[in-house]
Design a protein around this motif. Structure first.
Motif, mmCIF file in Angstrom:
data_model
loop_
_atom_site.group_PDB
_atom_site.id
_atom_site.type_symbol
_atom_site.label_atom_id
_atom_site.label_comp_id
_atom_site.label_asym_id
_atom_site.label_seq_id
_atom_site.Cartn_x
_atom_site.Cartn_y
_atom_site.Cartn_z
ATOM 1 N N ARG A 81 5.302 25.875 40.205
ATOM 2 C CA ARG A 81 4.311 24.898 40.627
ATOM 3 C C ARG A 81 4.946 23.555 40.981
ATOM 4 N NH1 ARG A 81 0.725 23.511 35.330
ATOM 5 N NH2 ARG A 81 2.209 22.191 34.245
ATOM 6 N N GLN A 123 4.784 22.411 44.543
ATOM 7 C CA GLN A 123 3.611 21.754 45.107
ATOM 8 C C GLN A 123 3.627 20.295 44.677
ATOM 9 O OE1 GLN A 123 1.452 23.327 47.138
ATOM 10 N NE2 GLN A 123 2.713 25.166 46.972
ATOM 11 N N THR A 124 4.282 19.443 45.504
ATOM 12 C CA THR A 124 4.446 18.055 45.075
ATOM 13 C C THR A 124 3.203 17.234 45.261
ATOM 14 O OG1 THR A 124 5.248 17.498 47.250
ATOM 15 C CG2 THR A 124 6.902 18.056 45.608
ATOM 16 N N GLY A 125 2.342 17.647 46.185
ATOM 17 C CA GLY A 125 1.168 16.844 46.464
ATOM 18 C C GLY A 125 1.459 15.729 47.453
ATOM 19 N N VAL A 126 2.736 15.569 47.834
ATOM 20 C CA VAL A 126 3.093 14.532 48.822
ATOM 21 C C VAL A 126 3.127 15.174 50.199
ATOM 22 C CG1 VAL A 126 4.808 12.834 49.504
ATOM 23 C CG2 VAL A 126 4.432 13.356 47.085
ATOM 24 N N GLN A 161 4.129 14.257 53.037
ATOM 25 C CA GLN A 161 5.367 14.163 53.819
ATOM 26 C C GLN A 161 6.318 15.308 53.517
ATOM 27 O OE1 GLN A 161 4.098 11.371 52.458
ATOM 28 N NE2 GLN A 161 4.274 9.675 53.916
ATOM 29 N N ALA A 180 5.194 18.147 55.432
ATOM 30 C CA ALA A 180 5.503 17.943 56.852
ATOM 31 C C ALA A 180 6.978 18.185 57.112
ATOM 32 C CB ALA A 180 5.111 16.534 57.267
ATOM 33 N N ALA A 181 7.821 17.685 56.199
ATOM 34 C CA ALA A 181 9.256 17.874 56.373
ATOM 35 C C ALA A 181 9.599 19.348 56.396
ATOM 36 C CB ALA A 181 9.995 17.172 55.238
ATOM 37 N N ILE A 226 7.141 10.218 60.240
ATOM 38 C CA ILE A 226 6.201 10.890 59.331
ATOM 39 C C ILE A 226 6.878 11.216 58.016
ATOM 40 C CG2 ILE A 226 5.005 13.065 58.960
ATOM 41 C CD1 ILE A 226 4.079 12.957 61.804
ATOM 42 N N ILE A 227 8.130 11.696 58.113
ATOM 43 C CA ILE A 227 8.798 12.119 56.893
ATOM 44 C C ILE A 227 9.213 10.924 56.048
ATOM 45 C CG2 ILE A 227 10.832 13.321 56.018
ATOM 46 C CD1 ILE A 227 10.591 15.091 58.510
ATOM 47 N N GLN A 280 8.287 7.445 56.315
ATOM 48 C CA GLN A 280 7.411 6.310 56.023
ATOM 49 C C GLN A 280 6.446 6.625 54.901
ATOM 50 O OE1 GLN A 280 7.916 3.266 57.450
ATOM 51 N NE2 GLN A 280 9.723 4.396 58.163
ATOM 52 N N ARG A 281 5.991 5.547 54.199
ATOM 53 C CA ARG A 281 5.049 5.733 53.100
ATOM 54 C C ARG A 281 3.696 5.118 53.390
ATOM 55 N NH1 ARG A 281 7.518 9.238 52.404
ATOM 56 N NH2 ARG A 281 8.980 9.803 50.756
ATOM 57 N N ILE A 326 2.296 6.214 59.398
ATOM 58 C CA ILE A 326 2.309 7.660 59.606
ATOM 59 C C ILE A 326 1.366 8.046 60.722
ATOM 60 C CG2 ILE A 326 1.621 9.847 58.544
ATOM 61 C CD1 ILE A 326 2.872 8.763 55.965
ATOM 62 N N LEU A 343 1.064 6.271 50.500
ATOM 63 C CA LEU A 343 0.717 7.671 50.228
ATOM 64 C C LEU A 343 1.424 8.229 49.001
ATOM 65 C CD1 LEU A 343 0.423 9.287 53.752
ATOM 66 C CD2 LEU A 343 -1.299 8.186 52.340
ATOM 67 N N ASP A 344 2.460 7.555 48.521
ATOM 68 C CA ASP A 344 3.104 8.035 47.298
ATOM 69 C C ASP A 344 2.166 7.973 46.103
ATOM 70 O OD1 ASP A 344 5.360 8.725 48.444
ATOM 71 O OD2 ASP A 344 6.602 7.045 47.719
ATOM 72 N N ILE A 393 -1.026 8.431 46.308
ATOM 73 C CA ILE A 393 -2.221 9.268 46.514
ATOM 74 C C ILE A 393 -1.781 10.716 46.424
ATOM 75 C CG2 ILE A 393 -4.090 9.781 48.105
ATOM 76 C CD1 ILE A 393 -3.522 6.943 49.224
ATOM 77 N N ASN A 394 -1.738 11.192 45.176
ATOM 78 C CA ASN A 394 -1.140 12.517 45.000
ATOM 79 C C ASN A 394 -1.890 13.333 43.953
ATOM 80 O OD1 ASN A 394 -0.503 11.109 42.769
ATOM 81 N ND2 ASN A 394 1.717 11.185 43.051
ATOM 82 N N LEU A 438 -3.684 15.789 44.305
ATOM 83 C CA LEU A 438 -3.737 17.224 44.595
ATOM 84 C C LEU A 438 -2.610 17.981 43.899
ATOM 85 C CD1 LEU A 438 -4.615 17.801 48.338
ATOM 86 C CD2 LEU A 438 -5.839 18.555 46.313
ATOM 87 N N ARG A 439 -1.659 17.153 43.314
ATOM 88 C CA ARG A 439 -0.500 17.791 42.712
ATOM 89 C C ARG A 439 -0.878 18.564 41.446
ATOM 90 N NH1 ARG A 439 4.592 14.107 41.576
ATOM 91 N NH2 ARG A 439 3.036 13.015 40.380
ATOM 92 N N TRP A 440 0.032 19.336 40.870
ATOM 93 C CA TRP A 440 -0.211 20.179 39.691
ATOM 94 C C TRP A 440 -0.788 19.418 38.530
ATOM 95 C CZ3 TRP A 440 4.750 18.744 41.156
ATOM 96 C CH2 TRP A 440 5.507 18.012 40.211
#
Lengths: 657, 99
Positions: free
Chosen positions: A627, A630-633, A635, A638-639, B21-22, B24-25, B30, B91-92, B94-95, B97-99
């Motif tokens: 798990r 799944q970083t949630g980031v 970008q 996208a990378a 995109i990759i 920038q924060r 973005i 966006l760092d 806003i996460n 959705l992570r585990w």
């Protein structure tokens, strides 16, 4: 013309089942009319078919099904007499049920299920191959479960239904094993070219089975027939699988009447009769049939003596009478061969009439007084004349009362139907005894006849004579209930006179199928006068004993009826069979040993060891690691996508597409 | 100018967008990078259309621009809403959705 529509004999009640089940509430009288009409139709077709094929035709229709099996119908003398009896008795019981079940809210379900029950039994009778026979047979078992547990909100009824299902299942498994073994042997015989199937016939058809008998090894044949008989033992309530039948009294009385007279228990006897050429070729099996039958006849009759529930007495009486039928097939089969089928079937049909009558009378009494306990009845004769008189006719038939005038040079005898049918079985048992010196089955039969007479007249005297023993306002049942009683009583009285015609017709059954049965040696010695009179003597003796004890009350039996008396205790506890079945086999063996060890394996080994420790932990650990991907980031995603596309592009360029 | 020049410019624009995109924060940056990538695709469409004498590509580019406008409007609206709730568009942070 009727014969072409023979399939409708089964299909009409099935149709009625479907319609009544779904539309019953909207139809007149809870949907009772549809099943009645359908079964009346079955009876008319059966009767018409009988008139068409009498005296020496059979009807066979058959369709290929799968893998060399077929579905088809076979109407021969054996089947057609059963068809007429089952549809006729079932019809009367259905009519009676309109009155009996009048106040039950679940009438559509009742009539739908009894209709299916009848259809299943007719299906058993019509089958021309053993596989289809088995399917219909199982359907009979299912319907019995549904109907015994009809009042499923009563715990005792639910338990009785379960018991009936499980106990008959023991027999069914044996029967199925017999079919498998038979199929194995048949394909062996066919593939070894020792025997070839007739064109247009199928491997499990009865006629193919009978034709292959000489080619099957005798040991296998004995095993097959014993397994078949195991099925019959379960279905027909023979010792040691008899326990479900008295418990089955938890259903409505009309259901008991159906089960006992027409649609269920006779299936076992019919199975043995249907495959009788195989039994004749395996004399050891016949011996087992005779002994089990004879023993059951006596064994059940002893319990009938002490029961206080009116229906339970009748239930033991049925078990006992089925024992007679088996005895007839077994003992008479060894003595006179194929003729035993006629003797046994004749008793089956006459029994169906008087036993249906008895149950319907009992239902009428229960309807009137609201209890099953004969100790609380008494003195009903004046209030319920029709019921009482028809019941005594049934009792006389069961006890086999009559005068064998034939032996005095008069061309006919006088007697009830049971007199003709039961005496033939007892004489068959005697003929067997005379030929082999083995009189045990005969002794069983005679003692059972004596006890039968005692218990049935005890029942009658306690119910209908004396002073009322409870404060109930009994009244005669409505016409819709008493008319079927009268019709059945007529049959119980006069059916016996068809005896010689019946034997002549049914005895031809296997000849018509082209089966040659081993003819047994031994001259038909006319039995001596004392043997001929013996069944009647014990019948009358039993009547006198009951009259003396329960009518005149000259002999006080209350000393006998105490829990201190070990014999009485044994009988009233039904030889501890229910205890054995539920406590030892049910609780101790099945629950404590089988179920609990199964639970241990399931909970501790499969759930505990394998699932929790091996599969569970591995998946859990793997998940912990995975798990993190799944970083949630966004970008990162996208990378990865861009990297992936880049890789694809490079691969494409290298591939040179 | 040859077709090659147009394609090279479009490729550079696309790569710059992807890089942005990759790395920038900021949400707005973005979004701008995404626009850059979209427009590089549009540039390709127009270039091919012009050099092949086939106007389909230009019509397609018009559609693409319209959709890009709509997308930009929704994107900025989301960012505004996000800023009101979280006081940031980095966006760092806003996460969830992570585990």
């Amino acid at each position: 013309m009727f014969g072409d529509y023979a399939a409708l004999i089964v299909l009409l009640p099935v149709l009625a089942f479907v319609l009544t089940l779904f539309l019953g509430k909207k139809l007149y009288s809870g949907g009772a009319l549809l099943p009645i009409a359908a079964i009346a139709g079955s009876f008319i077709i059966s009767f018409g078919t009988f008139l068409e094929i009498y005296p020496d035709k059979t009807i066979q229709q058959s369709l290929s099904w799968f893998a060399g099996m077929n579905i088809g119908i076979l109407i021969d003398p054996l089947a057609v007499v059963m068809l007429m009896m089952v549809s006729f008795v079932s019809l009367l019981i259905h009519i009676y049920a309109v009155g009996y079940m009048a106040h039950d809210p679940a009438k559509p379900r009742y009539f739908a299920e009894t209709s299916l029950f009848t259809a299943a039994m007719l299906g058993v009778i019509l089958s021309d191959n053993i596989l289809q026979f088995f399917i219909a047979w199982e359907l009979v078992g299912l319907c019995s479960y549904l109907l015994i547990g009809f009042w499923y909100h009563k715990p005792s009824a639910a338990a009785a239904a379960k018991k009936a299902f499980l106990v008959t299942r023991v027999g069914d498994v044996l029967f199925l094993a017999g079919i498998v073994l038979l199929y194995f042997n048949m394909s062996e015989v066919v593939s070894s070219r020792a025997f070839s199937l007739e064109p247009g016939s199928f491997i499990l058809q009865f006629k193919s089975m009978f034709a292959a008998i000489p080619h099957i090894p005798p040991g296998q044949l004995t095993l097959i027939t014993l397994l078949f008989f195991g099925g019959a033992v379960g279905k027909s309530g023979q010792f040691p699988l008899h326990g479900w039948l008295p418990d089955a009294m938890e259903g409505p009385t009309t259901v008991s009447a159906l089960i006992h007279a027409a649609t269920m228990v006779t299936a076992g006897v019919y199975l043995v009769a249907r495959t009788f050429p195989m039994f004749v070729a395996a004399p050891n099996s016949l011996l087992v049939v005779a002994y089990i039958g004879g023993f059951t006849a006596l064994f059940a009759a002893t319990m009938g003596l002490v029961m206080n529930d009116i229906k339970r007495v009748l239930a033991y009486s049925t078990v006992s009478q089925l024992g007679y039928m088996m005895l007839g097939l077994g003992a008479a089969g060894m003595a006179i061969g194929a003729g035993a089928v006629g003797i046994s079937m004749f008793h089956l049909i006459s029994h169906a009439f008087f036993k249906a009558l008895m149950f319907l009378c009992a239902g009428s009494v229960i309807h009137a007084v609201g209890t099953n306990d004969i100790r609380e009845m008494g003195g009903l004769f004046g209030k319920m004349k029709i019921t009482a008189i028809t019941m005594i006719i049934a009792a006389l038939a069961l006890a086999g009362i009559g005068i064998p005038l034939v032996n005095f040079g008069i061309p006919f005898s006088i007697g009830t139907s049971g007199f003709f049918s039961k005496d033939a079985i007892i004489e068959g048992a005697f003929a067997y005894g005379e030929q082999t010196g083995d009189l045990i089955p005969y002794v069983f039969a005679i003692l059972a006849a004596l006890l039968t007479s005692i218990y049935i007249f005890r029942l009658w005297f306690m119910t209908f004579t004396g002073t009322p023993r409870s404060e109930r306002h009994a009244h005669e049942s409505p016409n819709v209930m008493t008319r079927p009683l009268i019709i059945l009583a007529v049959f119980a009285l006069f059916f016996g006179y068809t005896q010689s015609g019946f034997y002549g017709y049914v005895d031809k059954n296997f000849e018509l199928m082209g089966v040659e049965m081993a003819v047994h040696e031994g001259e038909a010695v006319p039995p001596s006068i004392i043997i001929v009179f013996m069944p009647v003597i014990v019948g009358v003796l039993g009547f006198l004993i009951s009259y003396y004890i329960y009518y005149q009350r000259k002999l006080d039996v209350s000393k006998f009826i105490t829990s201190e008396n070990p014999v009485y205790k044994l009988l009233i506890n039904r030889y501890y069979e229910p205890k054995l079945a539920s406590d030892i086999i049910g609780v101790k063996l099945t629950h404590n040993v089988v179920a609990q060890s199964g639970e241990f394996v399931d909970r501790k080994i499969i759930d505990g060891l394998i699932i929790d420790n091996i599969i569970g932990r591995t998946a859990f650990k793997l998940g912990e690691v995975m798990r993190r991907l799944q970083t949630g980031v966004v970008q990162n995603y996208a990378a990865v996508i861009i990297l992936g596309i880049g890789l694809l592009v490079i691969l494409l360029m290298l591939g040179g597409v | 100018m040859s077709l090659y020049t147009y394609l090279l410019i479009a490729a550079i624009m696309f790569t710059v967008g992807a890089y942005g995109i990759i790395t920038q924060r900021s949400g707005i940056k973005i979004l701008m990078c995404i626009e850059l990538m979209l427009n590089s695709a549009n540039l390709n469409l127009v270039a091919f259309s012009s050099f092949n004498n086939n106007s389909t590509g230009q019509v397609f580019a018009l559609f693409s621009i319209a959709i890009a406008a709509a997308e930009a409007a929704i994107g900025f609206a989301i960012l505004v809403a996000l800023f009101r709730v979280r006081d940031t568009i980095n966006l760092d942070n806003i996460n969830i959705l992570r585990w």
